[in-house]
Write an enzyme that holds these catalytic residues in place. Sequence first.
Site, short mmCIF file in Angstrom:
data_model
loop_
_atom_site.label_atom_id
_atom_site.label_comp_id
_atom_site.label_asym_id
_atom_site.label_seq_id
_atom_site.Cartn_x
_atom_site.Cartn_y
_atom_site.Cartn_z
N THR A 128 0.80 -1.23 0.00
CA THR A 128 0.00 0.00 0.00
C THR A 128 0.83 1.28 0.00
O THR A 128 1.92 1.32 0.59
CB THR A 128 -0.92 0.01 1.25
OG1 THR A 128 -1.40 1.35 1.47
CG2 THR A 128 -0.20 -0.40 2.52
N GLU A 130 0.22 3.66 1.76
CA GLU A 130 0.28 4.09 3.16
C GLU A 130 1.70 3.83 3.73
O GLU A 130 2.11 4.49 4.68
CB GLU A 130 -0.79 3.34 3.96
CG GLU A 130 -0.93 3.71 5.42
CD GLU A 130 -1.53 5.08 5.72
OE1 GLU A 130 -2.12 5.69 4.82
OE2 GLU A 130 -1.39 5.53 6.87
N TYR A 152 -1.14 0.50 10.96
CA TYR A 152 -1.47 -0.21 9.72
C TYR A 152 -0.29 -0.17 8.75
O TYR A 152 0.13 -1.19 8.20
CB TYR A 152 -2.72 0.43 9.08
CG TYR A 152 -3.00 0.00 7.66
CD1 TYR A 152 -3.64 -1.21 7.39
CD2 TYR A 152 -2.63 0.81 6.58
CE1 TYR A 152 -3.91 -1.59 6.08
CE2 TYR A 152 -2.90 0.42 5.28
CZ TYR A 152 -3.53 -0.77 5.03
OH TYR A 152 -3.79 -1.15 3.73
N LYS A 156 2.02 -3.27 7.31
CA LYS A 156 2.11 -3.52 5.87
C LYS A 156 3.57 -3.49 5.39
O LYS A 156 3.92 -4.18 4.43
CB LYS A 156 1.27 -2.50 5.11
CG LYS A 156 -0.23 -2.79 5.16
CD LYS A 156 -0.59 -3.98 4.27
CE LYS A 156 -2.08 -4.17 4.15
NZ LYS A 156 -2.45 -5.24 3.21
P1 NAP Z 1 -11.46 -4.46 2.57
O1 NAP Z 1 -12.66 -4.14 1.73
O2 NAP Z 1 -11.38 -3.90 3.93
O3 NAP Z 1 -11.37 -6.07 2.67
C1 NAP Z 1 -10.57 -6.70 3.62
C2 NAP Z 1 -10.82 -8.19 3.58
O4 NAP Z 1 -9.97 -8.84 4.53
C3 NAP Z 1 -12.25 -8.62 3.93
O5 NAP Z 1 -12.65 -9.68 3.08
C4 NAP Z 1 -12.13 -9.13 5.37
O6 NAP Z 1 -13.09 -10.10 5.71
C5 NAP Z 1 -10.74 -9.79 5.27
N1 NAP Z 1 -10.14 -10.06 6.58
C6 NAP Z 1 -9.98 -9.20 7.61
N2 NAP Z 1 -9.39 -9.82 8.65
C7 NAP Z 1 -9.17 -11.11 8.27
C8 NAP Z 1 -8.60 -12.24 8.90
N3 NAP Z 1 -8.14 -12.19 10.15
N4 NAP Z 1 -8.51 -13.41 8.21
C9 NAP Z 1 -9.01 -13.48 6.93
N5 NAP Z 1 -9.55 -12.43 6.27
C10 NAP Z 1 -9.64 -11.26 6.93
O7 NAP Z 1 -10.13 -4.06 1.82
P2 NAP Z 1 -9.87 -3.71 0.26
O8 NAP Z 1 -10.09 -2.26 0.06
O9 NAP Z 1 -10.56 -4.71 -0.58
O10 NAP Z 1 -8.28 -3.91 0.18
C11 NAP Z 1 -7.73 -5.19 -0.14
C12 NAP Z 1 -6.29 -5.24 0.35
O11 NAP Z 1 -5.53 -4.22 -0.28
C13 NAP Z 1 -6.11 -5.02 1.85
O12 NAP Z 1 -5.03 -5.81 2.26
C14 NAP Z 1 -5.73 -3.54 1.96
O13 NAP Z 1 -4.98 -3.32 3.12
C15 NAP Z 1 -4.94 -3.37 0.69
N6 NAP Z 1 -4.93 -2.04 0.08
C16 NAP Z 1 -6.11 -1.40 -0.16
C17 NAP Z 1 -6.10 -0.17 -0.80
C18 NAP Z 1 -7.38 0.56 -1.12
O14 NAP Z 1 -7.30 1.76 -1.37
N7 NAP Z 1 -8.52 -0.12 -1.15
C19 NAP Z 1 -4.87 0.40 -1.19
C20 NAP Z 1 -3.70 -0.30 -0.94
C21 NAP Z 1 -3.75 -1.53 -0.31
P3 NAP Z 1 -14.53 -9.67 6.36
O15 NAP Z 1 -15.40 -9.34 5.19
O16 NAP Z 1 -14.95 -10.90 7.08
O17 NAP Z 1 -14.26 -8.51 7.26
O1 G4F Z 2 -10.38 7.03 3.03
P1 G4F Z 2 -9.36 6.97 4.10
O2 G4F Z 2 -9.77 6.39 5.40
O3 G4F Z 2 -8.13 6.18 3.46
P2 G4F Z 2 -6.58 6.05 3.86
O4 G4F Z 2 -6.35 6.35 5.28
O5 G4F Z 2 -5.80 6.82 2.84
O6 G4F Z 2 -6.34 4.48 3.66
C1 G4F Z 2 -6.84 3.79 2.50
O7 G4F Z 2 -5.88 3.85 1.48
C2 G4F Z 2 -4.63 3.18 1.79
C3 G4F Z 2 -3.72 3.38 0.56
O8 G4F Z 2 -2.96 4.54 0.74
C4 G4F Z 2 -4.94 1.72 2.04
F1 G4F Z 2 -3.78 1.03 2.26
C5 G4F Z 2 -5.87 1.60 3.23
O9 G4F Z 2 -6.19 0.22 3.43
C6 G4F Z 2 -7.15 2.36 2.92
O10 G4F Z 2 -7.81 1.70 1.87
O11 G4F Z 2 -8.77 8.42 4.38
C7 G4F Z 2 -8.25 9.23 3.36
C8 G4F Z 2 -7.93 10.61 3.90
C9 G4F Z 2 -7.08 10.60 5.19
O12 G4F Z 2 -6.10 11.59 5.10
C10 G4F Z 2 -8.07 10.96 6.29
O13 G4F Z 2 -7.50 11.63 7.41
O14 G4F Z 2 -9.15 11.25 4.25
C11 G4F Z 2 -8.98 11.89 5.51
N1 G4F Z 2 -10.29 12.05 6.15
C12 G4F Z 2 -10.83 13.25 6.51
N2 G4F Z 2 -12.02 13.06 7.12
C13 G4F Z 2 -11.13 11.08 6.53
C14 G4F Z 2 -12.22 11.71 7.15
N3 G4F Z 2 -11.04 9.73 6.41
C15 G4F Z 2 -12.07 8.99 6.90
N4 G4F Z 2 -12.02 7.65 6.74
N5 G4F Z 2 -13.15 9.56 7.52
C16 G4F Z 2 -13.27 10.92 7.69
O15 G4F Z 2 -14.25 11.41 8.24
#
Ligand code: NAP
Ligand code: G4F
Length: 324
Positions: A128, A130, A152, A156
């Site tokens: 990520t 992050e 987090y 990672k």
């Molecule tokens: P998400 O919607 O939060 O999905 C997370 C998944 O992990 C869910 O299926 C959850 O299951 C499962 N999980 C949580 N704890 C677990 C455990 N102990 N054992 C097995 N499964 C477990 O995340 P996403 O947005 O699809 O992201 C997918 C991956 O990419 C994650 O690793 C995230 O950190 C990474 N990532 C995401 C972003 C982004 O912007 N979306 C960017 C960079 C990296 P439940 O449904 O049961 O909770």
């Molecule tokens: O949407 P966010 O919670 O995403 P964040 O923290 O960037 O993390 C996501 O992206 C990562 C990749 O860089 C993934 F690895 C991670 O698993 C996840 O998918 O917040 C985005 C930004 C932050 O700066 C936060 O402080 O939005 C700002 N923010 C402002 N108000 C808020 C809020 N975020 C959330 N969730 N809720 C608020 O009310």
Amino acid sequence: MTSNKSALITGITGQDGAYLSRLLLEKGYEVNGLLARRGSDTLWRLRELGIHEQVKMIDGDLTDLSSLIRAMEQSKATEVYNLGAQSFVGTSWQQPVLTAQVDGVGAINVLEAVRIVNRDARFYQASTSEMFGLIQAEKQDEKTPLYPRSPYGVAKVMAHWATINYRESYNLHASSGILFNHESPLRGIEFVTRKVTHAAASIRLGLQKELRLGNIDAKRDWGFAGDYVEAMWLMLQQDKADDYVVATGVTTTVRDMCEIAFRHLGLNYLDHLVIDPGFFRPAEVEVLLGNPAKAKARLGWAPKTSLEQLITMMVDADIRRLGG
Ligand code: NAP
Ligand code: G4F
């Protein structure tokens, strides 16, 4: 028709797990998912895509190595995508130990299961942006030093380096995708884009009056999850495993993203926004901006969806779900 390509996806019930499952099914894979069985309606995303009956679920948890070994044996997976995680940054300060166990040690558990059961299986780690945290370069690429700013991010980084270490120690085909933020109508409601699109839709329909946010000056490089899962698959089709940044190369403030969402419904976000210090984080990642040049050159990957298209797609989906 039985396929000789079998994938195992941890995190199959999450946003990316759903889109990746659809992509792999379209490509003729047998898709197996690790199901942690912790929620009541965890299959809603797979159901929304109409594929919940086409994937095979195997009970297991990232913190239980024995369940991962069993999942590898049962699925006979040739490709393993480790998407499972406690993925919400804000929660990682409340549950730092769990986050380290699931996101850090959990990835090592999956790598161990691959090493023990089938060293020829290809492995993808969901790394990520992050990890860049307090950014050390204006545009972040594969060579930019890491400086995580949350429990987090720290977990990672462990998983990311474990992936590189297993590649170098055991010659596993193990790749890391350093994905920048990617969103969709299937995004969890706690993340800021979906929180905003859901609030805009609710306000338009008279179901809600205000939207409470934290740091709206934070900037993110946001793309569409449907585009990003294609990059994951492409990484595992390469002869050599490697690490790739996946991003759009455009960064936008939370404030401007709000403006797009509300404008789409003829609203002004300033009429509804309340800044709530409760949503500020102990340490913030102020800005992320990725350079996806390597993914473009080596994988032939490029994002297809603009932020405007993404946010309006999410707003429209929320309006539909709320019955508007
Ligand atoms: P998400 O919607 O939060 O999905 C997370 C998944 O992990 C869910 O299926 C959850 O299951 C499962 N999980 C949580 N704890 C677990 C455990 N102990 N054992 C097995 N499964 C477990 O995340 P996403 O947005 O699809 O992201 C997918 C991956 O990419 C994650 O690793 C995230 O950190 C990474 N990532 C995401 C972003 C982004 O912007 N979306 C960017 C960079 C990296 P439940 O449904 O049961 O909770
Ligand atoms: O949407 P966010 O919670 O995403 P964040 O923290 O960037 O993390 C996501 O992206 C990562 C990749 O860089 C993934 F690895 C991670 O698993 C996840 O998918 O917040 C985005 C930004 C932050 O700066 C936060 O402080 O939005 C700002 N923010 C402002 N108000 C808020 C809020 N975020 C959330 N969730 N809720 C608020 O009310």
